[in-house]
Scaffold this motif. Sequence first.
Motif, mmCIF file in Angstrom:
data_model
loop_
_atom_site.group_PDB
_atom_site.id
_atom_site.type_symbol
_atom_site.label_atom_id
_atom_site.label_comp_id
_atom_site.label_asym_id
_atom_site.label_seq_id
_atom_site.Cartn_x
_atom_site.Cartn_y
_atom_site.Cartn_z
ATOM 1 N N THR A 120 -3.156 -6.445 4.292
ATOM 2 C CA THR A 120 -1.886 -6.181 3.612
ATOM 3 C C THR A 120 -1.575 -7.303 2.629
ATOM 4 O O THR A 120 -1.147 -7.058 1.499
ATOM 5 C CB THR A 120 -0.734 -6.035 4.644
ATOM 6 O OG1 THR A 120 -1.156 -5.139 5.648
ATOM 7 C CG2 THR A 120 0.539 -5.541 4.009
ATOM 8 N N GLN A 121 -1.802 -8.558 3.056
ATOM 9 C CA GLN A 121 -1.524 -9.691 2.165
ATOM 10 C C GLN A 121 -2.430 -9.673 0.939
ATOM 11 O O GLN A 121 -2.017 -10.025 -0.154
ATOM 12 C CB GLN A 121 -1.706 -11.013 2.917
ATOM 13 C CG GLN A 121 -0.477 -11.361 3.735
ATOM 14 C CD GLN A 121 -0.670 -12.617 4.548
ATOM 15 O OE1 GLN A 121 -1.793 -13.050 4.783
ATOM 16 N NE2 GLN A 121 0.425 -13.189 5.002
ATOM 17 N N ALA B 133 4.389 -6.362 0.443
ATOM 18 C CA ALA B 133 3.521 -5.391 -0.236
ATOM 19 C C ALA B 133 4.339 -4.254 -0.850
ATOM 20 O O ALA B 133 3.885 -3.577 -1.771
ATOM 21 C CB ALA B 133 2.499 -4.831 0.743
ATOM 22 N N HIS B 134 5.578 -4.056 -0.346
ATOM 23 C CA HIS B 134 6.479 -3.039 -0.908
ATOM 24 C C HIS B 134 7.432 -3.651 -1.926
ATOM 25 O O HIS B 134 8.471 -3.069 -2.230
ATOM 26 C CB HIS B 134 7.276 -2.359 0.224
ATOM 27 C CG HIS B 134 6.486 -1.337 0.968
ATOM 28 N ND1 HIS B 134 5.566 -1.673 1.945
ATOM 29 C CD2 HIS B 134 6.423 0.025 0.869
ATOM 30 C CE1 HIS B 134 5.025 -0.575 2.429
ATOM 31 N NE2 HIS B 134 5.512 0.473 1.785
ATOM 32 N N LEU C 258 15.777 6.765 -0.429
ATOM 33 C CA LEU C 258 14.336 6.891 -0.682
ATOM 34 C C LEU C 258 13.733 5.602 -1.236
ATOM 35 O O LEU C 258 14.278 4.989 -2.156
ATOM 36 C CB LEU C 258 14.072 8.036 -1.664
ATOM 37 C CG LEU C 258 14.360 9.431 -1.121
ATOM 38 C CD1 LEU C 258 14.009 10.487 -2.153
ATOM 39 C CD2 LEU C 258 13.598 9.710 0.173
ATOM 40 N N VAL C 259 12.629 5.258 -0.638
ATOM 41 C CA VAL C 259 11.929 4.030 -1.021
ATOM 42 C C VAL C 259 10.473 4.404 -1.332
ATOM 43 O O VAL C 259 9.880 5.174 -0.571
ATOM 44 C CB VAL C 259 11.982 3.032 0.170
ATOM 45 C CG1 VAL C 259 10.914 1.968 0.052
ATOM 46 C CG2 VAL C 259 13.349 2.393 0.278
ATOM 47 N N PRO C 260 9.890 3.880 -2.433
ATOM 48 C CA PRO C 260 8.475 4.204 -2.672
ATOM 49 C C PRO C 260 7.593 3.376 -1.738
ATOM 50 O O PRO C 260 7.675 2.141 -1.756
ATOM 51 C CB PRO C 260 8.255 3.791 -4.136
ATOM 52 C CG PRO C 260 9.317 2.797 -4.430
ATOM 53 C CD PRO C 260 10.443 2.990 -3.460
ATOM 54 N N GLY C 261 6.818 4.009 -0.908
ATOM 55 C CA GLY C 261 6.007 3.201 0.008
ATOM 56 C C GLY C 261 5.230 4.027 1.000
ATOM 57 O O GLY C 261 5.089 5.244 0.874
ATOM 58 N N ASP C 262 4.724 3.310 1.995
ATOM 59 C CA ASP C 262 3.898 3.919 3.030
ATOM 60 C C ASP C 262 4.739 4.041 4.296
ATOM 61 O O ASP C 262 5.144 3.032 4.893
ATOM 62 C CB ASP C 262 2.672 3.014 3.261
ATOM 63 C CG ASP C 262 1.677 3.632 4.230
ATOM 64 O OD1 ASP C 262 2.122 4.100 5.291
ATOM 65 O OD2 ASP C 262 0.481 3.617 3.922
ATOM 66 N N ALA C 263 5.001 5.280 4.720
ATOM 67 C CA ALA C 263 5.897 5.521 5.856
ATOM 68 C C ALA C 263 5.387 4.849 7.134
ATOM 69 O O ALA C 263 6.162 4.207 7.859
ATOM 70 C CB ALA C 263 6.047 7.023 6.068
ATOM 71 N N VAL D 15 9.732 7.524 0.708
ATOM 72 C CA VAL D 15 9.938 7.460 2.156
ATOM 73 C C VAL D 15 11.444 7.348 2.411
ATOM 74 O O VAL D 15 12.115 6.530 1.784
ATOM 75 C CB VAL D 15 9.230 6.213 2.745
ATOM 76 C CG1 VAL D 15 9.478 6.113 4.249
ATOM 77 C CG2 VAL D 15 7.744 6.259 2.452
ATOM 78 N N ASP D 16 11.938 8.210 3.334
ATOM 79 C CA ASP D 16 13.365 8.138 3.657
ATOM 80 C C ASP D 16 13.579 7.050 4.712
ATOM 81 O O ASP D 16 13.199 7.208 5.872
ATOM 82 C CB ASP D 16 13.843 9.513 4.163
ATOM 83 C CG ASP D 16 15.337 9.503 4.456
ATOM 84 O OD1 ASP D 16 15.986 8.482 4.101
ATOM 85 O OD2 ASP D 16 15.832 10.490 5.025
ATOM 86 N N ILE D 17 14.212 5.980 4.272
ATOM 87 C CA ILE D 17 14.423 4.833 5.147
ATOM 88 C C ILE D 17 15.350 5.182 6.311
ATOM 89 O O ILE D 17 15.174 4.708 7.440
ATOM 90 C CB ILE D 17 14.975 3.653 4.313
ATOM 91 C CG1 ILE D 17 13.826 2.991 3.572
ATOM 92 C CG2 ILE D 17 15.712 2.633 5.147
ATOM 93 C CD1 ILE D 17 12.786 2.341 4.467
#
Length: 474
Positions: free
Chosen positions: A310-311, A446-447, A358-363, A322-324
């Motif tokens: 991830t780093q 990473a997000h 909503l957030v752009p990312g990996d759920a 992704v719905d937080i």
Amino acid sequence: MFSKRGNNIFSTVTFRLTLWYSILLAALSLSVFVLVYIWMAISLQRNLDKVLLDDAKEFRLIYERDGIDSLKKEFQLEATCEGVKRVFFRMFSPQMEVLATSDMEHWKDIGSPPATLKSFSSNKELLTAVSMPGYEHKVRVIYEKTADGNIIEAGHTLRDNDALMTRYRQTFGWGVLGILALGSIVGWSLADRAMSGVKRVTQTAVSIANEGNLIHRVPVGNEGREIRNLALAFNNMLERIQSLVSELREVTDNIAHDLRSPITRIRGVAETTLTSNEKLDTYREMTATIIEECDRLVGMINTMLEITETQAGAANFEVAPVDIIKIVKDAHELFQPVAEDKNVTLELDVQNGVKTVLVPGDAVKLQRAMANLLDNAVKYTDYGGKVTVSVEQMQTQAKISVSDTGPGIDEKDITRIFDRFYRADTSRSTAGNGLGLSLAHAIVRAHKGKIVVESTPGKGSTFTIILPCISDTN
Ligand code: ADP
């Protein structure tokens, strides 16, 4: 480490810079010399021509006004005054018979005027340079025609001009040599001074390479901004490498320590299984313990790999909206039974009127980060305490907070809890491996978000994740 060629003085930047300075200086001096030389030669000739012209005009005036006898006297007088070895004067008839002369003892070999003179018109003068056999210097000569067709000739040796030019050449030559020598010394010392910063960087690098000790730093001098910046950048790089190396050492120590305990336990159980004569159920129990410990180890190794990936940005990220709020609700639901077991109240607080953020990312990754924070909050909060999870949207950002009424975190630990394997001394009695927060931190970074912690020892902690969100969806 350095080749022999590298120790050769001719291959040094200092030598090359000095050579360039000197070549430039020599070229500049030569241009100045040539320009001044030409200018001097032209000026000297012009001055001499003017003197000759004035003399010729004066002689013509005297001849036309006072006659030939006065001219003869004037020839003698003028030649004596200026020096009979420097000048001579003559007058010729149109048939080239000598009518009058000054003292010609020194000028016996000067010869007759050129035949072309017969055709040259009056009121015009002719200037030329002639050589006299056996005489080193040329002679500048002027011819002037009188009204009755006679020709006045005035000659002046170029010896003085030649001597002046020779002296100039010598003086300039020595001067240029002096300037070149001085320029080279100054150039060398300037280049050497400029390069001393680079030499210090090299020396420091060599010391580090030889001793393997990253403690050395380049002394920062004042040779100029570029050298100063180089030294500072080099020192910063060393600082960074040193901290990475010590971090690596610490991580290695921690890994060794954390792996040793479960492996020792596995070995202990296996040994007991081998040496004792127990019932089948006991063996099953022991094998289950071994599997559990192995799972723990594999889990730990997987988490370490996940953090590194991830780093480094190499982890497989499924980027989608992704719905937080859903993530937080799911995590709340998941940890409810664990909290209940500990009699910890787990509260959910979603901002009024907000249904989705909503957030752009990996759920999956975000769920992992969320779970780690909640796991810690419940784990470190004592019996009867309270954990609150809240979500709110602030313009373009989503803010998720996990607050607890646990023991809080000491000031000395707060800057280190996101480091791999770091665990506060007070937490050592609680199960854990010190990797949960590192992973959460890596996922949030990473997000393009950040994770912060506020804590009051004895009262509790609040971990806040801030993520950039897509837009106002409500
Ligand atoms: P661990 O497996 O030890 O929980 P983490 O990386 O999740 O590893 O946390 C690192 C350390 O941070 C913990 O060992 C603990 O000292 C401290 N910590 C994390 N969360 C909390 C919390 N909610 N309250 C008190 N201390 C915490």
